[in-house]
Design a protein around this motif. Structure first.
Motif, PDB file in Angstrom:
ATOM      1  N   MET A  55     -32.234  47.899  51.047  1.00 54.17           N
ATOM      2  CA  MET A  55     -32.544  46.632  50.373  1.00 54.17           C
ATOM      3  C   MET A  55     -33.220  45.691  51.358  1.00 54.17           C
TER       4      MET A  55
ATOM      5  N   ASP B 271     -35.918  53.602  45.767  1.00 50.32           N
ATOM      6  CA  ASP B 271     -34.991  53.868  44.657  1.00 50.32           C
ATOM      7  C   ASP B 271     -34.666  55.346  44.488  1.00 50.32           C
TER       8      ASP B 271
ATOM      9  N   THR C  95     -35.872  48.728  48.180  1.00 46.84           N
ATOM     10  CA  THR C  95     -37.135  49.165  48.785  1.00 46.84           C
ATOM     11  C   THR C  95     -37.372  50.667  48.633  1.00 46.84           C
TER      12      THR C  95
ATOM     13  N   ASP D 139     -34.365  41.463  51.180  1.00 46.14           N
ATOM     14  CA  ASP D 139     -34.468  40.209  50.412  1.00 46.14           C
ATOM     15  C   ASP D 139     -33.994  40.391  48.972  1.00 46.14           C
ATOM     16  N   GLY D 140     -32.902  41.130  48.821  1.00 49.01           N
ATOM     17  CA  GLY D 140     -32.319  41.320  47.502  1.00 49.01           C
ATOM     18  C   GLY D 140     -33.051  42.294  46.606  1.00 49.01           C
ATOM     19  N   GLN D 141     -34.047  43.014  47.150  1.00 49.61           N
ATOM     20  CA  GLN D 141     -34.821  43.968  46.357  1.00 49.61           C
ATOM     21  C   GLN D 141     -34.651  45.383  46.910  1.00 49.61           C
TER      22      GLN D 141
ATOM     23  N   ASP E 272     -31.468  45.589  37.532  1.00 47.67           N
ATOM     24  CA  ASP E 272     -32.806  45.643  36.938  1.00 47.67           C
ATOM     25  C   ASP E 272     -33.475  46.985  37.185  1.00 47.67           C
ATOM     26  N   ASP E 273     -33.402  47.470  38.423  1.00 50.35           N
ATOM     27  CA  ASP E 273     -34.017  48.761  38.742  1.00 50.35           C
ATOM     28  C   ASP E 273     -33.351  49.890  37.969  1.00 50.35           C
TER      29      ASP E 273
ATOM     30  N   PRO F 264     -27.463  43.341  42.353  1.00 51.39           N
ATOM     31  CA  PRO F 264     -28.933  43.339  42.440  1.00 51.39           C
ATOM     32  C   PRO F 264     -29.602  44.647  42.014  1.00 51.39           C
TER      33      PRO F 264
END
Length: 397
Positions: A27, A35, A33, A29-31, A79-80, A76
């Motif tokens: 991850m 999956d 990177t 910044d909360g995303q 969504d993914d 977090p």
């Protein structure tokens, strides 16, 4: 090895499946990177959804050490995950208790919920029976789809499987079947490739492999230790010189077991490790005092490719050189591409795994062409070492 899979599960309609997945993803910044691990869980999730089961996902993230750490929440990922399965995913702010029960009770058949980080509870890593019972109270059956966590005897990987009907998920099944083809019941002859920096970190692995393989090629920094143990002057190269006796013991064990040990016969050297450094090929008796061995030489690679041609099965862990720094990636790339060509042609079962190995195969552009590439890291290594994995043992039929 036989183990229970979802093929063995009774009618799943209306039942709640507790599915242990590995969502310990990178991850920033909360995303998310990368999956890859989320995508690996999709086939199991979809199979359960199609059967009408409610799906409760159990996972850990990072190392909160039994405390609630907000930045280590799984929320977090929603969504993914929703995007990948093409359906909304509910989130429970705890993995046990009333919060989790309420979210699961509200799911329709085929619905999916992600429960909060199991490692927020100290009972997870302690494999506490009471915590395992709290988890078990949420579902009707247990599915382990996280081979990468199967070497840990934790509540969500081992304890829970003793309390509910337990099955391997689709990702776990593929991993176990591939590893069985590579080491459990392989087509012979079997060739191993082991690289990496240190002999000391792969002692158990080497000892197990020389007893089970027909040939074993050793590369990377650990090959320098073996060369040093044979009396080769390796200059200023990375090596564990204090492990020379151990290296000689492994060579003797290989001889007794009839395993041909393939050590470098030539090497690529430079004066420093930097991109596009001036490099040269050296015979083993031509290494200068200030030379650094940074890759396997062309004759060594040619010999390894010939060994692949003679083999039916290949198991690979670790690069042959400092592949992250060209031009010292050449041996790894050339050998990997040859293995991939044989695998694509159906001439070789090629199974690889371990963090550096996956990165090296991606660097060579051949990860998708190998028979199977494990992303499991520690669990893959322990399997290669011949160790029993707690999360697998409890799934045996």
């Amino acid at each position: 090895m036989t183990f229970r899979t979802l093929d063995d599960a009774p009618d799943l309609a209306g039942r709640t499946a507790l599915v242990r997945v590995d969502f310990n993803v990178p991850m920033e910044d909360g995303q998310v990177t990368d999956d890859t691990r989320l995508r690996a869980a999709v086939p199991t999730i979809q199979r359960l959804r199609d059967a009408g089961a409610r799906v409760a996902l159990l996972a850990h993230f990072d190392r909160p050490k039994g405390k609630r750490v907000p930045e280590m929440s799984l929320e977090p990922l929603l969504d993914d995950l929703s995007r990948l399965i093409g359906a909304p995913v509910r989130f429970a702010k705890d993995c046990v208790g009333d919060e989790a029960k309420a979210v699961l009770a509200d799911l329709d058949p085929g619905g999916v919920a992600l429960l909060e980080n199991v490692r927020f509870h100290p009972g997870e890593e302690k494999n506490d029976p009471d915590f395992a019972r709290q988890l078990a109270a949420l579902g009707d059956l247990y599915v382990n789809d996280a081979f990468s966590a199967a070497h840990r005897a934790h509540a969500s990987t081992e304890g829970l499987a003793r309390l509910l009907p337990a099955y391997a998920g689709e990702s776990m099944r593929r991993e176990l079947e591939a590893l069985d083809r590579a080491l459990g019941n392989p087509e012979k002859p079997v060739l191993g490739v082991v690289g990496g920096a240190k002999v000391s970190t792969k002692l158990d692995l080497l000892k197990n492999l020389v007893a089970r393989l027909d040939r074993l090629a050793i590369g990377g920094g650990m090959a320098n230790t073996f060369l040093f143990a044979q009396g080769v002057d390796i200059g200023g190269s990375l090596a564990e010189r204090d492990m020379a006796d151990t290296a000689r013991d492994i060579m003797e064990a290989a001889r007794r077991a009839g395993c041909e040990l393939l050590l470098p016969v030539d090497v690529v050297v430079a004066k420093e490790v930097k991109p596009d450094a001036e490099a040269g090929v050296r015979a083993l008796d031509r290494i200068a005092a200030d030379d650094l061995i940074l890759d396997a030489g062309p004759e060594t690679v040619a010999r390894l490719k010939r060994a692949m041609d003679l083999s039916k099965t290949l198991i690979w862990n670790g690069p042959l050189g400092v592949f992250e720094v060209p031009p010292f990636d050449k041996a790894t790339v050339e050998a990997a591409r040859h293995a991939a060509e044989l695998a694509k042609a159906g001439k070789l079962i090629a199974v690889a795994g371990g963090g550096d190995t996956v990165a090296a195969l991606n660097h060579a552009g051949v990860a998708d062409d190998m028979t199977f590439v494990s992303t499991a890291g520690g669990a893959f290594l322990e399997w290669m070492e011949g160790k029993a994995l707690p999360g697998v043992e409890v799934l045996k039929a």
